[in-house]
Design an enzyme around this catalytic site. Structure first.
Site, short mmCIF file in Angstrom:
data_model
loop_
_atom_site.label_atom_id
_atom_site.label_comp_id
_atom_site.label_asym_id
_atom_site.label_seq_id
_atom_site.Cartn_x
_atom_site.Cartn_y
_atom_site.Cartn_z
CD GLU B 23 -3.07 -0.77 2.52
OE1 GLU B 23 -3.22 0.23 2.72
OE2 GLU B 23 -3.99 -1.52 2.10
CG HIS B 83 -5.16 4.51 1.82
ND1 HIS B 83 -6.22 4.99 2.31
CD2 HIS B 83 -5.59 3.07 2.12
CE1 HIS B 83 -7.06 4.54 2.65
NE2 HIS B 83 -6.92 3.22 2.55
CG HIS B 85 -7.86 -0.14 -0.63
ND1 HIS B 85 -9.26 -0.24 -0.10
CD2 HIS B 85 -7.21 0.24 0.56
CE1 HIS B 85 -9.41 0.40 0.86
NE2 HIS B 85 -8.34 0.45 1.36
CG ASP B 96 -9.27 2.18 5.18
OD1 ASP B 96 -8.14 2.31 5.50
OD2 ASP B 96 -9.66 1.88 4.15
ZN ZN Z 1 -8.05 1.70 3.12
#
Ligand code: ZN
Lengths: 94, 144
Positions: B23, B83, B85, B96
């Site tokens: 990530e 961010h 995934h 999250d």
């Molecule tokens: Zn996330």
């Protein structure tokens, strides 16, 4: 002791849009209680169920993380600054 | 509405692709006026989660303070975070949500087999119950 609590940007809408709030307290824990006593909507963002500070909420006394001091019991001196500082975490499921 | 230029969208997608299968994460600096947010600058960050970088990211408080100072120096606000995934949809996970702050915009880009795909932006509701989608717009000529 009169101390200042610095509010991070994402929490300012819940603290009267202020960047800092002045409170009277003897310890860091009392200072946070005084803050959330004034602005109850902050509580759910600072504390998990059970009343523990959320893991991504960091509390500094002046420049030091209170986890390295005496946590909630850390004594305050007049003019101290308590800062609430975010860490940012996340990730996909699994 | 979160306004993100094509160039900044491409930078987020490139960061996500280059970090795959891990990530990526970064900060979004910009301005807000009457509810519309305009992203003007990105700060790419190192993922501090060395234990499970494939499905977790972490920005420590020292980095948050550093980014806030950088924003202020440019007359901008830290308005959110992005961010990726890897091999998952661009929807916030329960993890999250449990770790999210209100007010920030959270941009998530899905990366499938190394290729960046859909991107979406999210805002946590004030009661922390869920996220609401936030429209991403690239029309920078509108107000703000
Ligand atoms: Zn996330």
């Amino acid at each position: 002791m009169a101390v200042k609590v610095m509010i991070p940007t994402p929490l300012r809408p819940f603290a009267g849009r202020q960047a800092s709030v002045s409170v009277e307290a003897q310890t860091v824990g009392e200072g946070l209680d005084a803050l959330t006593g004034q602005f109850a909507d902050l509580r759910r963002h600072l504390y998990a169920d059970g009343g523990r500070l959320r893991s991504f909420v960091n509390v500094y006394l002046n420049e030091e993380d209170v986890r390295n001091l005496q946590k909630d019991e850390t004594p305050l001196r007049d003019g101290d600054t308590i800062s609430i500082v975010p860490s940012i975490a996340g990730g996909r499921s699994r | 509405m979160l306004k993100l230029s094509e160039e900044l969208v491409e930078r987020i997608r490139a960061h996500a692709a280059q970090s795959y299968p891990y990530e990526c994460c970064g900060a979004m600096l910009g301005t807000e006026s009457s509810g519309a947010r305009l992203v003007k600058e990105l700060v790419m960050l190192d993922n501090q989660r060395e234990d499970s970088p494939r499905n977790r990211f972490l920005v420590d408080p020292a980095d948050v303070l550093r980014v806030e100072r950088a924003a202020r120096a440019q007359g901008l606000d830290l308005i959110g975070w992005y961010h990726s995934h890897p091999d998952a949809p661009p929807r916030p996970s329960d993890f999250d949500r449990e770790h999210a702050w209100p007010w920030y915009s959270y941009v998530i880009v899905s990366v499938e087999a190394g290729v960046p795909r859909r991107m979406a932006s999210w805002r946590l509701l004030d009661d922390r119950s869920r996220f609401d989608g936030e429209e991403i717009g690239s029309d920078l000529t509108a107000a703000c």
